[in-house]
Design a protein around this motif. Structure first.
Motif, PDB file in Angstrom:
ATOM      1  N   GLU A  68     -27.084  26.166  13.713  1.00  0.00           N
ATOM      2  CA  GLU A  68     -26.215  26.278  14.889  1.00  0.00           C
ATOM      3  C   GLU A  68     -26.284  25.035  15.775  1.00  0.00           C
ATOM      4  N   GLN A  71     -24.066  22.431  14.274  1.00  0.00           N
ATOM      5  CA  GLN A  71     -22.666  22.777  14.517  1.00  0.00           C
ATOM      6  C   GLN A  71     -22.263  22.355  15.930  1.00  0.00           C
ATOM      7  N   THR A  72     -23.136  22.582  16.880  1.00  0.00           N
ATOM      8  CA  THR A  72     -22.869  22.199  18.266  1.00  0.00           C
ATOM      9  C   THR A  72     -22.774  20.689  18.409  1.00  0.00           C
ATOM     10  N   SER A  75     -19.404  19.602  16.978  1.00  0.00           N
ATOM     11  CA  SER A  75     -18.349  20.024  17.891  1.00  0.00           C
ATOM     12  C   SER A  75     -18.308  19.128  19.128  1.00  0.00           C
ATOM     13  N   SER A  94     -10.307  22.760  20.922  1.00  0.00           N
ATOM     14  CA  SER A  94     -11.159  23.780  20.313  1.00  0.00           C
ATOM     15  C   SER A  94     -11.655  23.243  18.972  1.00  0.00           C
ATOM     16  N   THR A  96     -14.115  24.275  15.625  1.00  0.00           N
ATOM     17  CA  THR A  96     -14.895  25.276  14.887  1.00  0.00           C
ATOM     18  C   THR A  96     -15.518  24.579  13.681  1.00  0.00           C
ATOM     19  N   THR A  98     -17.896  24.977  10.278  1.00  0.00           N
ATOM     20  CA  THR A  98     -18.368  25.943   9.300  1.00  0.00           C
ATOM     21  C   THR A  98     -19.065  25.204   8.163  1.00  0.00           C
ATOM     22  N   LYS A 108     -12.461  22.639  11.927  1.00  0.00           N
ATOM     23  CA  LYS A 108     -11.097  22.966  12.351  1.00  0.00           C
ATOM     24  C   LYS A 108     -10.974  22.551  13.817  1.00  0.00           C
TER      25      LYS A 108
END
Length: 137
Positions: A68, A71-72, A75, A94, A96, A98, A108
């Motif tokens: 996680e 992922q942050t 992003s 936004s 996302t 994955t 995305k």
């Protein structure tokens, strides 16, 4: 906001597109803007001599712990890069992230142009070998 940029049209591999007559094709307006985002997504910072900050440097995230926190980080990097573009409504961004098969990271990205309700989507898949970007209408 009206986008008036113009550039050479590039294919998915980043190569110039030519007409049957051998002329280079051009792209302008929002299509040019989206092409530039696609190009930046697959570029590493420092690769472009005219802008050392250009590029998302997604290969920085290859072979890292897939959790996680990562992922942050991904992003945040993309949001920071897109926030430099005055044409984009900053609140509409936004991202996302994955973790897909083995070493593939799927991203995305959705955003809107300032003063517009039209959403744009960019999908990016990155692994240790290649970076693939698709623009979604």
């Amino acid at each position: 906001m009206i986008i008036t940029e113009t550039d050479l049209m590039m294919d998915e591999r980043g190569q110039p597109v030519v007409s049957a007559a051998g002329d280079s094709l051009m792209v302008s307006g929002i299509d040019c803007f989206l092409q530039d985002i696609r190009n930046e997504a697959v570029t590493t910072e420092g690769e472009c001599f005219w802008d050392a900050d250009y590029g998302w440097s997604m290969l920085d995230f290859i072979q890292k712990t897939r959790d996680e926190l990562e992922q942050t980080r991904i992003s945040n990097r993309i949001k920071e890069k897109l926030s430099r573009r005055s044409e984009i409504n900053q609140q509409s961004i936004s991202v996302t992230v994955t973790f897909l098969d083995d070493d593939v990271t799927g991203v995305k990205v959705e955003f809107k142009i300032r003063n517009s309700d039209v959403s744009y989507e960019v999908n990016l898949n990155v692994d240790g070998v290649k970076r693939e970007v698709a623009l979604v209408d």
